[in-house]
Design a protein around this motif. Sequence first.
Motif, PDB file in Angstrom:
ATOM      1  N   GLN A  56       0.814  -1.085   0.018  1.00  0.00           N
ATOM      2  CA  GLN A  56       0.147  -0.040  -0.035  1.00  0.00           C
ATOM      3  C   GLN A  56       0.746   1.270   0.002  1.00  0.00           C
ATOM      4  O   GLN A  56       2.113   1.374   0.259  1.00  0.00           O
ATOM      5  CB  GLN A  56      -0.945  -0.112   1.102  1.00  0.00           C
ATOM      6  N   ASN A  57       0.211   2.272  -0.418  1.00  0.00           N
ATOM      7  CA  ASN A  57       1.108   3.480  -0.937  1.00  0.00           C
ATOM      8  C   ASN A  57       0.702   4.503   0.316  1.00  0.00           C
ATOM      9  O   ASN A  57      -0.347   5.507  -0.130  1.00  0.00           O
ATOM     10  CB  ASN A  57       0.861   3.856  -2.246  1.00  0.00           C
ATOM     11  N   VAL A  58       1.510   4.818   1.354  1.00  0.00           N
ATOM     12  CA  VAL A  58       1.001   5.815   2.211  1.00  0.00           C
ATOM     13  C   VAL A  58       1.956   6.835   2.178  1.00  0.00           C
ATOM     14  O   VAL A  58       1.604   7.994   2.875  1.00  0.00           O
ATOM     15  CB  VAL A  58       1.008   5.314   3.574  1.00  0.00           C
ATOM     16  N   ALA A  91       2.307   9.307   0.069  1.00  0.00           N
ATOM     17  CA  ALA A  91       1.662  10.495  -0.562  1.00  0.00           C
ATOM     18  C   ALA A  91       1.157  11.413   0.745  1.00  0.00           C
ATOM     19  O   ALA A  91       0.639  12.317   0.782  1.00  0.00           O
ATOM     20  CB  ALA A  91       0.752  10.446  -1.897  1.00  0.00           C
ATOM     21  N   ASP A  92       0.563  10.478   1.578  1.00  0.00           N
ATOM     22  CA  ASP A  92      -0.274  10.909   2.854  1.00  0.00           C
ATOM     23  C   ASP A  92       0.527  11.989   3.535  1.00  0.00           C
ATOM     24  O   ASP A  92       0.119  12.748   4.115  1.00  0.00           O
ATOM     25  CB  ASP A  92      -0.409   9.619   3.706  1.00  0.00           C
TER      26      ASP A  92
END
Lengths: 727, 235
Positions: free
Chosen positions: A504-506, A508-509
């Motif tokens: 999962q891509n966090v 950018a958060d």
Amino acid sequence: MSAEGSELERTLGFVEAMTLGGGTMIGAGIFILPGIAAETAGPASSVSYAIAGFVALLAALSLSELATGMPIAGGSYHYVNRALGGLFGAIVGWGMWTGLMFASAFYMIGFGQYLVEPIPFLDGRVFIVGLGLVGLVLLLGVNYYGTEESSAFQNVTIGVETAIILVFVAVGVFFIDPGNLEPFAPFGPGGVVATTGIVFISFLGFEIIATVAGEIKNPGRIIPLSMILSVVLVTILYVLVMLVSTGVIPFESLGDSPIPVSDVAVTYLGPAGVVAIVFAAIIAAISSSNSSILAASRVIYAMGRDGVVTDWFNVSHPRFYTPHRAIAATGGLTAVLILVGLEVETIIALLAEAASFSFLVAYSLVHVSLVVFRRADPDGYDPSFALPRPLYPAVPILGVVLSLLVVSQMATVVVVIGSGIVAFGVVWYATYTRGRVVSEGLLSEAIRGRPAEPFRVVVPVSNPATQRGLLRLAAASAHANEDRGTPELVAVNVTPVAHPSPLQNVEADRFEHQRDLLNNAHDIAAEMDVTLRTRTVVAADVGEAILDVLEEEAADEVILGWDGTLGRDGHVFGATVDPVVRSARCDVSLVNLRNETVGTPVALVAPGHNAPVVAHQAAEFATVDGTVPTLLNVQSPRGRNDSNAKERGRSVVVDAAEAAGLAPDEYDIEVVVADDIGRAIVEATSQYDTVCVGLSGRTEGSRIPFGTVTERVVHDVPSNVALIRGS
Amino acid sequence: MTHIGELRILVPVDVSGMESPPLDVLDHLGAVEVVLLGYFPVPDQAEPALLRDQYGPKATDRLDAVADEHGDPDEVLVFTHDREATIDRIADEYDCDAVLTAGRSTVVDRVLVPLRGDVNLDRILAVVADLLLAGNETATLFHSVAEDADPTQGELLLMGAVDRLVEYGVDRDRVDWRLSEGGDPQTDIVELGAEYDLVVLGETEPSLRERIIGDVLSAIVDALEVPALIVRDVE
């Protein structure tokens, strides 16, 4: 149980990345450019393609390392923006965006040419431009309204066009007339390099892999593999196509043709071959142009995210969820570029070169960025694909030199257009971006290198209300320990995620949070004159994550914020704080900020191993407001006429101060003699703005011993309270 | 992997739309653990992070609202280009035994369990046993044999399956079986499914893209009006 933040899915595998990258490269360039290439370089244009492929390969290598280090949307733009700051970010961002539009327009005019030329009564520029516009409008419609599951279709079309090109090459090899390849380079090496600039546009596809890096599964493996493999395979294919084309037809007549590949095919594949080639050329133009529009919208998104442009672009359609404004803006300007083709004879070569120029400039800066990242080695930059020793620094150096060499051989008009775009980026930065965003880049860090033996204070920050105060205290602490090493502040922000996973891509958060943090932290670092670094961590357990950071950083001190409540839900200080207090191997200060000012700190000094640490901490905190700390000791009178109580207290304080390395003029002494020690302490400390108390005794096992005196201070004193535990 | 009494199911919910899906069936499944997956489909042309920036809070609210209605289960929210890949990953991560698709059912009394053969049989039966032990449903095991095949094979399969459920502790009265010799299992299941409140299906073998739902299966699921519980096939 409520959802803790949201995730982004990584869905692109190796095949998808290859079709995205390779698919954009195979096709449009090779169907449209061979004529122009042959005209300016003769049969040696195959060498031009080889050089362009090599320059692209260097860029792909550097980009691979950067993309695995920071796999989030934006591609080259994002890396340059982080490494070199907002100025170069603006230059590359605008360069890439316009470059992608030049490329789109180029593909769509080529698309018109292939459709129009075979039909005798449909000749003329108006039709070519008109068809190009119709194609563009269809593409924009698809992008605007959004399609799902188009990747399967994409795979089929790319498979078909590759197969057609392979047949073209495989059969064509037998029809090469060696006489056509003589002389091989009629325009000399200058012509070959100049042609490289024109055909470089054919190799833009691998960049698209970088712009979608945030969606690629297992990025450490798939990004470099697909980028490098697609560039190498496409280069080989292009060189072969060029050799066949110039070998079958004399390069002079090839140069006159706007649809060169089809003209070559007709000589040995007949009308069926031509139909196949035209079909392949059309789908190639569409898929390449589609990828360019897609990538352009990603670049604009990333620029808006970082504040380089307005985030007006970063709004998605309320029903279709597509970035409709970015797509409309890209489409509108591309249409204008296509329309210019009505007036400008050499539009194809011009668009190709202008796009190449923008990307060559971008790639030079990417190479520089790689060097900057390596030198500055910022936190969080830990690429899973790193260029090995001989390739670094060879790749970035060679990359910059070759890119500039190719640029230098470009036509004057292209250099003017390209420089105009660069100048626009500079002006844009000066008038719009600057002052809006904090983006210094890592350049200065890279030049300075890393300081030796720092004294590190780690501050976990999350609550905007207290982070300023905590950072000030931490900066003071770091500063006060200058004698033990270069003071360095590490601000950590932990994003709790229930199930962190590499899928999962966090990443950018973190941006929003990080920007606030940076703003605050930079101010304080400047005020207090300490080196500052920021780290963001994603973890399931905040406490454990902080402990990990302390270990990694070899921290000397950690300053934790705490809300001042005790004994809740089976924890002493709280679920996050307890594990840190229990297990951290450095000095721990637990601070509950109740006032704005730090003022004059008072340290509660009692005999024990913790006393010097507490005294020293008070002295460190005192530097925030430039005060002198008071070291307080409370004695109970032994008997009615104990005149020695004051003396005993003084000696306890002096011992502790000496152990803490404080000079006699660096602290004030206060000794209180009272029967009720607890009440006396509360009364005495309430006069001060900040109270430093030691956590009594050593922490053993999982217990955190907590004295009754400490408890009274926490409950009854209105001042700031800092609980100190030595390492 | 026959852990009886710990049935955990994944319930995917599209959080991009205003309407919440009919999930009444959740309230009638008894003591079954539920993981609620809110997914926000991102079109190919959009950057997932952009949509999350914009719709993240709204999507969270919608998911929370669905969760509140159905006993506050675990929630996950994902922005994705590929719904199937997300369902697969989250089901894996949370160790879910089955995936529930939405459908209209206000009560769950009768469960239809079509069996295809030995494929995935152990897992399907384990899930059915968990389901029956957690609630009060009755189950009908169903098998469809090809027209020219020997029907006793099918009978044997079904009776064996009933015995297995009884071994797991399910009351024999709550399980019966039906054999069809029509030879078109897909139509049979859809027609028969209308009489039931829930259909338990086994995931087909992983297709080329390792999707959780194969083509035949998704055709059945689409045609069914009642919810379907798809038992995962993980090795």
